[in-house]
Write a protein that holds these residues in place. Structure first.
Motif, PDB file in Angstrom:
ATOM      1  N   MET A 171      56.901  34.676  33.961  1.00 52.58           N
ATOM      2  CA  MET A 171      56.948  33.550  34.905  1.00 52.58           C
ATOM      3  C   MET A 171      57.826  33.886  36.106  1.00 52.58           C
ATOM      4  N   MET A 172      58.950  34.545  35.877  1.00 59.15           N
ATOM      5  CA  MET A 172      59.804  34.958  36.999  1.00 59.15           C
ATOM      6  C   MET A 172      59.096  35.989  37.864  1.00 59.15           C
ATOM      7  N   TRP A 208      58.295  29.023  24.744  1.00 61.00           N
ATOM      8  CA  TRP A 208      59.608  29.118  25.390  1.00 61.00           C
ATOM      9  C   TRP A 208      60.574  29.991  24.599  1.00 61.00           C
ATOM     10  N   HIS A 260      59.286  34.212  29.840  1.00 66.14           N
ATOM     11  CA  HIS A 260      60.149  33.887  30.975  1.00 66.14           C
ATOM     12  C   HIS A 260      60.174  35.028  31.988  1.00 66.14           C
ATOM     13  N   HIS A 283      63.484  29.522  33.975  1.00 66.89           N
ATOM     14  CA  HIS A 283      63.168  30.773  33.281  1.00 66.89           C
ATOM     15  C   HIS A 283      64.321  31.762  33.414  1.00 66.89           C
ATOM     16  N   GLU A 341      62.944  28.491  42.459  1.00 60.35           N
ATOM     17  CA  GLU A 341      61.672  27.970  41.964  1.00 60.35           C
ATOM     18  C   GLU A 341      61.451  28.302  40.485  1.00 60.35           C
ATOM     19  N   SER A 342      62.168  29.295  39.974  1.00 58.64           N
ATOM     20  CA  SER A 342      62.031  29.654  38.553  1.00 58.64           C
ATOM     21  C   SER A 342      63.400  29.661  37.884  1.00 58.64           C
ATOM     22  N   TRP A 343      64.256  28.731  38.279  1.00 54.14           N
ATOM     23  CA  TRP A 343      65.614  28.700  37.758  1.00 54.14           C
ATOM     24  C   TRP A 343      65.633  28.472  36.255  1.00 54.14           C
ATOM     25  N   THR A 396      56.285  34.288  39.947  1.00 48.76           N
ATOM     26  CA  THR A 396      56.824  33.329  40.912  1.00 48.76           C
ATOM     27  C   THR A 396      57.590  34.018  42.029  1.00 48.76           C
ATOM     28  N   CYS A 397      58.509  34.901  41.656  1.00 53.10           N
ATOM     29  CA  CYS A 397      59.446  35.465  42.638  1.00 53.10           C
ATOM     30  C   CYS A 397      59.020  36.819  43.195  1.00 53.10           C
TER      31      CYS A 397
END
Length: 389
Positions: A342-343, A333, A339, A360, A356-358, A346-347
């Motif tokens: 992951m964003m 992290w 991050h 990150h 959904e990735s708030w 996901t997005c």
């Protein structure tokens, strides 16, 4: 108005520095562009093809030659040599001439006809992970095809229909769906992590370097004087030109891979813009924070280099974070690239909404705000520190 004028004057000063110092030209423009084209062109075919493989055919029958031709016909495998023994084939793997070989022992066809279950072996090197896994799949497929072909011929001779044969040979049919990247395109999988990771490395280094050189060249007091010793104004004026250049590089990369090369993306263009903005600002925030943590040109750039290199492993694209030890999962992290990745998946890759990735998104915003923790230390360094090589 006073602050805006000061920011504008510092921006002009920074643009002059960027033009005069060739390091900025190379690290902010030339090297990132080379990285973009290097990785996307190296994997332009999506998957590695024509990987060299060998065959040890001691049976030398029509069936064994048919298996060799089928193996050579696979997209990812290319039969480049036949060896008289397993020893010669093993030595070829050790010399890196082939990645694997298929071993067909003598009497294989006779045992198949007599239903005595012969053994076909395949050997592959896992030193190179991608090549080994690709060849393993082809070698396993060709070994399965050998027994299936004979079984099909036997059952057809007994009068079974093709549908009955298919049911007996493959009772369960696998319906495979590869989400987001159905082509198994390694270019879309690796370049979208490696290129942003290396761009963030350059941003880390340049952010720490641009502040450290103010001490090195004894221009820090003049820089602070232009901002009336207001460190916020000084940092804004210094980094705004760099931010604009970095955003141009990142947005150019996104246009090139997602619209010119056609990498899969389900997110809107606005999501790409937001992701690029968060990438640049969070990386700059970490670079400034690293210098504030260690107000030394050498030490801050060392921290940035180490963190950027580790972030490529800790992002979770090559090895999933959930499979790491709990301590490493917690440590992941602390890397902006984690991050960002992951964003992105996901997005952008899967097209889910930002909510959904708030977490990150919030983490990247926290990296953007890290300089606020060390602005007083940076100001003190610029006004009182003496550069020590």
């Amino acid at each position: 108005m006073k602050y805006l004028r000061q920011i504008y004057e510092i921006m002009l000063r920074e643009l002059l520095i960027l033009r005069q110092n060739h390091i900025y030209r190379f690290c902010m423009v030339l090297f990132p562009i080379l990285v973009i084209f290097f990785f996307t062109s190296m994997l332009d075919e999506g998957l590695p093809t024509s990987l060299p493989v060998g065959v040890v055919d001691l049976d030398n029958t029509s069936m064994s030659r048919s298996l060799t031709r089928k193996l050579d016909g696979f997209q990812m495998s290319k039969v480049v040599a036949h060896y008289p023994s397993m020893t010669e084939a093993r030595r070829a793997i050790q010399r890196n001439e082939i990645y694997g070989f298929l071993y067909i022992p003598k009497g294989t066809a006779d045992k198949l006809v007599a239903s005595r279950q012969p053994k076909i072996s395949y050997y592959y090197s896992y030193t190179t992970l991608t090549a080994g896994s690709m060849l393993m799949k082809d070698l396993k497929t060709i070994s399965t095809l050998g027994s299936a072909a004979l079984g099909q011929a036997t059952m057809r001779a007994k009068g079974l229909t093709d549908k009955q044969i298919q049911t007996l040979l493959q009772p369960i049919t696998v319906d495979l769906h590869m989400i987001a990247n159905p082509w198994s395109n390694y270019n879309a999988y690796l370049s979208t992590m490696m290129v942003p990771g290396l761009i963030m490395l350059f941003i880390f280094l340049i952010s720490a370097y641009s502040i450290g050189t103010e001490l090195k060249f004894a221009t820090s007091k003049k820089w602070m004087e232009m901002a009336d010793n207001n460190i916020t104004v000084a940092l804004l004026g210094k980094f705004l030109p760099q931010t604009i250049i970095w955003l141009a590089i990142v947005f150019g990369y996104e246009w090139y891979v997602f619209y010119h090369l056609g990498f899969p993306h389900l997110g809107s263009p606005w999501m790409l813009i937001l992701l690029g903005l968060m990438q640049v600002l969070s990386a700059q925030g970490f670079g400034i924070f690293a210098f504030g943590l260690m107000p030394s040109l050498r030490m801050s750039m060392s921290i940035c280099s180490l963190w950027a290199v580790l972030s490529i492993s800790m992002a979770g694209s090559a090895f999933p974070v959930m499979g790491m030890d709990s301590a490493l999962q917690s440590l992941s992290w602390l890397f902006p690239l984690r991050h960002y990745w992951m964003m992105y998946q996901t997005c952008v890759l899967n097209g889910f909404p930002l909510i959904e990735s708030w977490f990150h998104f919030a983490a990247l915003a926290a990296f953007m705000l890290l300089p606020w923790l060390v602005v007083k230390k940076i100001k003190n360094a610029m006004l009182t520190y003496v550069y020590i090589p």
